[in-house]
Design an enzyme around this catalytic site. Structure first.
Site, PDB file in Angstrom:
ATOM      1  CE  LYS A  23      -4.759 -48.619  37.650  1.00  0.00           C
ATOM      2  NZ  LYS A  23      -6.162 -48.908  37.702  1.00  0.00           N
ATOM      3  NE  ARG A  78     -13.573 -53.576  36.054  1.00  0.00           N
ATOM      4  CZ  ARG A  78     -12.442 -53.549  36.779  1.00  0.00           C
ATOM      5  NH1 ARG A  78     -11.436 -52.780  36.417  1.00  0.00           N
ATOM      6  NH2 ARG A  78     -12.305 -54.299  37.834  1.00  0.00           N
ATOM      7  CG  ASP A  91      -7.537 -49.031  34.244  1.00  0.00           C
ATOM      8  OD1 ASP A  91      -8.279 -50.019  34.379  1.00  0.00           O
ATOM      9  OD2 ASP A  91      -7.209 -48.302  35.193  1.00  0.00           O
ATOM     10  CG  HIS A 131      -2.277 -50.519  42.550  1.00  0.00           C
ATOM     11  ND1 HIS A 131      -2.418 -49.271  42.000  1.00  0.00           N
ATOM     12  CD2 HIS A 131      -3.478 -51.127  42.411  1.00  0.00           C
ATOM     13  CE1 HIS A 131      -3.648 -49.134  41.533  1.00  0.00           C
ATOM     14  NE2 HIS A 131      -4.315 -50.256  41.782  1.00  0.00           N
ATOM     15  CB  SER A 190      -7.819 -52.712  35.942  1.00  0.00           C
ATOM     16  OG  SER A 190      -7.778 -51.523  36.682  1.00  0.00           O
TER      17      SER A 190
END
Ligand code: URA
Length: 431
Positions: free
Chosen positions: A187, A168, A161, A82, A183
């Site tokens: 995930k 956001r 999220d 990520h 966040s």
């Protein structure tokens, strides 16, 4: 409990309890907490922060807001990667096929663009027909059959999220260590991987502008991983300048495809190679040399490129877009922006260029905005290149008729010096 008291508590810099955080987050999901109340709390968190306990509570509440995937019935080690988000960051699109072609399972949960940064899901959706919402069953089948599946957050996977991320994005509440850490980690923890590799971007184009904040974010995510017995490896990488040459959804697909064909040699291809090598090393427990050999072989043999074709095919995309990148539609106007100075490019500001790409239509300004996949920027001169007055700095891909303001913004993003400076791409590794 009521939302106003909780908002005021955070406004007054007090610590929230697990139950208060759960009340707000779950209330936002079921509609009992209003959009404006959640926005207000998010802003209070942005301004006043959260300590580690609160960050952990928020992560846990978000994680438990939906399903937690379990791929233990699928053979092999599963790796997820990520990025905290950057400009021109299309690493996943090239990395996923490389890693999967080497036999490592890559169940990847990706996001949409956030603020001035692009998102993998938006980029993939620029391929005609590409479906990031194939459902859990098909996701599993693809992971089993081709070793890789790339999904957007579904209604059931960390729904908290999904909602907060979108809110956001349009309320100026992205840049917060506890919000980003919770966040990402909610995930990653929900998506069933054995090894979690996180690229923490640092610099003007990242949400973490300086190395100290980036280290704190990295350490927070590593510590959150430990709470759930998950190995998290964070790599801090430079995002003061955009990654690679192309910014914008379709343009980034083109750069990723060319990288898999071995036609790109820039900071982007180097970073893809770096992550691929390290993932191979830790997943297969081989040394550096063997990992490099496997990654090189995957690209040179065409296996990685073919794996990308598989991903596109298995997720309903039109492979003619990948087979011939000339089929990818691009904006009607290509404007060459010329330099008004001579010298070495000292910097080209990732934040300014990310914003410029968004203004052209590559990202969202409001929740309901749609994206123009065909627009973006191709950087002709990058940091460290020598430029003569009148040389082309970059090309704008635009569907607007009057681009004078964008040309000015593009020129403003560049700064020059008389000497070439050294720049580091990999800044630190924390695990
Ligand atoms: N990526 C995420 O998934 N969440 C953030 O908050 C920032 C980047």
């Amino acid at each position: 409990m009521n939302p106003i008291d909780i908002i005021i508590k955070k406004k007054n810099k007090e610590k929230l309890t697990y139950d208060e955080i759960a009340y707000m987050v779950n209330g936002y999901i079921d509609g009992s907490v209003a959009n404006y109340q959640m926005s207000s709390l998010l802003m209070a968190i942005c301004l006043n922060g959260m300590d580690f306990d609160e960050t952990y509570y928020l992560t846990d509440v978000m994680l438990k807001s939906g399903d937690v995937l379990d791929f233990s019935d699928i053979e092999g080690i599963k790796v997820d990667k990520h990025s905290t988000g950057g400009v021109g960051d299309k690493v996943t699109i090239a990395l996923a096929p490389i890693v999967a072609s080497i036999g490592i399972k890559f169940p990847k949960m990706s996001g949409r663009g956030l603020g001035h940064t692009g998102g993998t899901i938006d980029k993939l959706e620029s391929i005609k027909g590409f479906n990031c919402y194939i459902g859990e069953e098909r996701f599993r089948d693809n992971l089993r059959n081709i070793g890789v599946a790339i999904g957007g957050q579904t209604k059931n996977l960390v729904p908290a999220d999904k909602l907060l991320y979108a809110l956001r994005d349009v309320t100026g509440t992205v840049e917060s260590i506890p919000l980003i850490a919770s966040s990402i980690m909610s995930k990653k923890l929900a998506s069933g991987a054995d090894i979690i590799s996180i690229d923490v971007k640092v610099g003007s184009g990242a949400f973490m502008k300086n190395i100290d904040d980036a280290r704190l974010l990295a350490k927070t995510m590593v510590e959150l991983g430990k709470k759930y017995n998950k190995k998290v490896i964070t790599t801090l990488t430079d995002m003061s300048t955009p990654l690679g040459n192309n910014i914008g959804n379709s343009l980034e697909i083109i750069e990723a495809v060319k990288t898999l064909k071995g036609e790109v040699d820039n900071d982007f291809s180097q970073l893809v190679f770096y992550f691929a090598k390290n993932i191979v090393k830790s997943a297969l427990k081989v040394d550096d040399d063997k990992a490099v050999e496997l990654v090189k072989e995957s690209i040179e043999s065409g296996k990685a490129y073919n794996k990308l074709l598989d991903i596109v095919k298995y997720q309903d995309g039109d492979i003619s877009y990948i087979n011939d990148i000339n089929n990818i539609p691009l904006a009607k106007n290509i404007i060459e922006v010329k330099s008004e100075k001579s010298g070495y490019v000292d910097n080209l500001d990732a934040y300014k260029l990310g914003h410029l790409a968004c203004s052209l239509g590559a990202g969202r300004i409001k929740l309901e905005d749609s994206i123009d996949y065909s627009v973006g920027i191709v950087l002709v001169k990058k940091r460290g290149d020598y430029v003569k007055n009148g040389d082309t700095l970059l090309k704008l891909y635009s569907n607007c008729d009057d681009n004078s303001i964008y040309v000015k913004e593009a020129i403003d993003a560049y700064s020059f010096s008389d000497n070439k400076k050294d720049n580091k791409l990999i800044l630190d590794v924390i695990y």
